[in-house]
Structures are given as C-alpha cells and as structure tokens.
Design a protein around this motif. Sequence first.
Motif, mmCIF file in Angstrom:
data_model
loop_
_atom_site.group_PDB
_atom_site.id
_atom_site.type_symbol
_atom_site.label_atom_id
_atom_site.label_comp_id
_atom_site.label_asym_id
_atom_site.label_seq_id
_atom_site.Cartn_x
_atom_site.Cartn_y
_atom_site.Cartn_z
ATOM 1 N N TYR A 132 -10.728 -35.887 26.013
ATOM 2 C CA TYR A 132 -10.745 -35.542 27.699
ATOM 3 C C TYR A 132 -12.130 -34.832 27.950
ATOM 4 O O TYR A 132 -12.565 -35.277 29.021
ATOM 5 C CB TYR A 132 -9.617 -34.519 27.856
ATOM 6 N N LYS A 141 -6.397 -38.350 39.004
ATOM 7 C CA LYS A 141 -5.396 -39.450 37.969
ATOM 8 C C LYS A 141 -5.676 -38.848 36.792
ATOM 9 O O LYS A 141 -4.851 -38.672 35.653
ATOM 10 C CB LYS A 141 -5.813 -40.797 38.354
ATOM 11 N N ARG A 142 -7.092 -38.743 36.238
ATOM 12 C CA ARG A 142 -7.414 -38.484 34.837
ATOM 13 C C ARG A 142 -6.982 -37.237 34.470
ATOM 14 O O ARG A 142 -6.402 -36.930 33.191
ATOM 15 C CB ARG A 142 -8.980 -38.512 34.407
ATOM 16 N N LYS A 144 -4.517 -35.537 35.622
ATOM 17 C CA LYS A 144 -2.738 -35.533 35.872
ATOM 18 C C LYS A 144 -2.473 -36.259 34.445
ATOM 19 O O LYS A 144 -1.580 -35.692 33.768
ATOM 20 C CB LYS A 144 -2.453 -36.350 36.938
ATOM 21 N N ASN A 145 -3.078 -37.121 34.057
ATOM 22 C CA ASN A 145 -2.725 -37.945 32.859
ATOM 23 C C ASN A 145 -3.015 -36.747 31.605
ATOM 24 O O ASN A 145 -2.192 -37.086 30.627
ATOM 25 C CB ASN A 145 -3.495 -39.189 32.454
ATOM 26 N N VAL A 148 -0.204 -34.100 31.617
ATOM 27 C CA VAL A 148 1.183 -34.586 31.138
ATOM 28 C C VAL A 148 1.213 -34.895 29.499
ATOM 29 O O VAL A 148 2.028 -34.566 28.956
ATOM 30 C CB VAL A 148 1.419 -36.367 31.829
ATOM 31 N N ASP A 149 0.089 -35.541 29.160
ATOM 32 C CA ASP A 149 -0.088 -35.844 27.795
ATOM 33 C C ASP A 149 -0.268 -34.274 26.976
ATOM 34 O O ASP A 149 0.449 -34.484 25.952
ATOM 35 C CB ASP A 149 -1.265 -36.484 27.361
ATOM 36 N N SER A 188 4.144 -35.698 36.672
ATOM 37 C CA SER A 188 3.433 -37.111 37.089
ATOM 38 C C SER A 188 3.682 -37.328 38.353
ATOM 39 O O SER A 188 3.106 -38.381 38.615
ATOM 40 C CB SER A 188 4.771 -38.183 36.237
#
Length: 312
Positions: A132, A141-142, A144-145, A148-149, A188
């Motif tokens: 990251y 978007k990056r 948020k991804n 979430v991960d 998400s």
Amino acid sequence: MINRRHIRVKVMQSVYAMLQSHNDDIIKEEKFVKHSVLKMFDLYVLNIQLLVAVQKLAAKKMALSKNKILATASDLNPNIKFINNKVIRTISESISLEGYVELNKLHNWEENDEYVKIIFEELLQSSLYEKYLADEEHSFKRDKNFVVDFFKEIIAPNEKLAEYYEDNMISWVDDIPFVNTWVVKTLSKQKAAGLFVLGSLYKDKDDEDFVSQLFRKTVLKQAEYELAIAEKTPNWESDRIAEIDMILIKMAITEFLNFPSIPTKVTINEYIEISKDYSTSKSSFFINGVLDKISKEFIANKKIVKIGRGLI
C-alpha cells in the motif's frame, strides 16, 4: 444490519438460557434478548472505531520519530499515505459515529490501547501495508480497497482481539463473524463524496418486532407445541430429543402459525441451517422430518394461513 437468521439465533439462545435457568419472567427475558441484539451494534461500532484508533497511533508514532535526537532521513520524511487514508479520515470525522459513541457511553480505544498496538504492529509487519505504501496510486478507491483488506486480513481474524470482545460480552462469541461481515459491507459501500454514516441495526420495524414476537410467542406456547411434536415423534421420548432441536422446532411452529408473510419452506430451511451450527450432526434431518409432518398437517387443517402467492 442484522438479518432474520441471526435474529432467530438470538431468540434460540435466549429461550435456551431461560429454560436452563428455570426463569419464568418473560418480560425480563424479552428485554435481555433485545438488549443482546442492541449490543451487536456496539461491537459493530467498536470495530469501525478501531480503524481510526490505529491511524491515530500511526500519526503519534510518526510525530515522536521526527523529534528523536538521532532521527533518520526516513524519520524526518516518513510515508504519510496511511495517516492520510481518505476512508479512515472520513470515518474519524463522522458525526454519526461520534454521536453514537457519546450517547451510548461506548469505551474509548485509548483506554484499551494494548489492542490498538497489537493490530498496528501486525499491520506494520504485513505485506499488505508494504504494498500500500509503495503504491503510487493516490485515490479514494485505492484507500478503500486497502481499508477493506486491512479489516478482513488483520483485524477480523485477530484472536487476541476476539478474546477481548468475548470477555466484554459473552453473547459476542456468536456475533463476531456476522458483525465482521457487516463492517466489510459498510466499508465497501462508502463513497468518495459522502459522509460516513453508521448502518441501521434493523432493516425495518417488522424485523425489530420479529425479535419480541418470536421470543414471546414461542415461550408462551411451549406446552401446546410439545404436544404437536410428541404426536409426530411417537418413537421418541421428549428427553431423548436434543434440547436445542426441541427449541428450534417450537420456534418454527411459531413462525408457521404467527407470521403469515414468511413462507413455510423458508422457515423450515432456516431452522435446518441453524441446527447444523448449533446442534448435533443428525439434527438437521430430524428437524426437517418433524417440521415437514407438522406443516403438512397444519396446512391440511388450515391452521397455517400465508399471505401472497407461493408462500405455503
């Protein structure tokens, strides 16, 4: 938000606890089951708060590193991608979250920073974090991804954190997997232009009422339902039937007779699935057989009245 299956599990646990304690105070026990459901929301909020607490700890450690006497180049010019993560920042500014915490006097993670440190150290050592920070993409978007991960791979499976939650509220033992899924769905769905708003505990008033009605009607009609069960299990003494199985069958009968919008097949399938997680290996077959016989008799006698096409 809580779904009907988890509501059924909560009611099952409360009926079981009431029978085990030989307590006949229905009002008190009904309040307990509703309180147990409400506490799930606390767990949901604590998990979301934890993301903010970890980000704050990262910022604090970064500030301390800059002030070291022998600060290195990386100390003086750290990678600030994580402490600027847009999703966590949005959560930290949420009036919805702050209001719930203050209104319900939810504990602050600063008072339990041991667990914040555990999660932060695990994050630092992860390839997820390394990738990251190295990624040159700077977008919502990056971010948020990554969040979430981060939750799915580091927070959700952490055993020490799970033990901490279980020590605080025994009913959270069964709630943790459900709440973790709920948190992931909430994260998400977050939009770049939107404020962060906590999800709703119930889908609607019908689901909220379902808790009380299912519990109360099952408890009040137990003796009557036991007779119906005995008629369909002539080769079984009642004490040979697993207690959880008996409770699940009684709850299913309650749904047959009192919830006209729930299809009979849905009720049967739901309790079969719950039995697979909470009763014996043979319970699902037993429950299916008993409920099939009872439902057919009730339909023939017009005891079961469902609203809408295809609901029987």
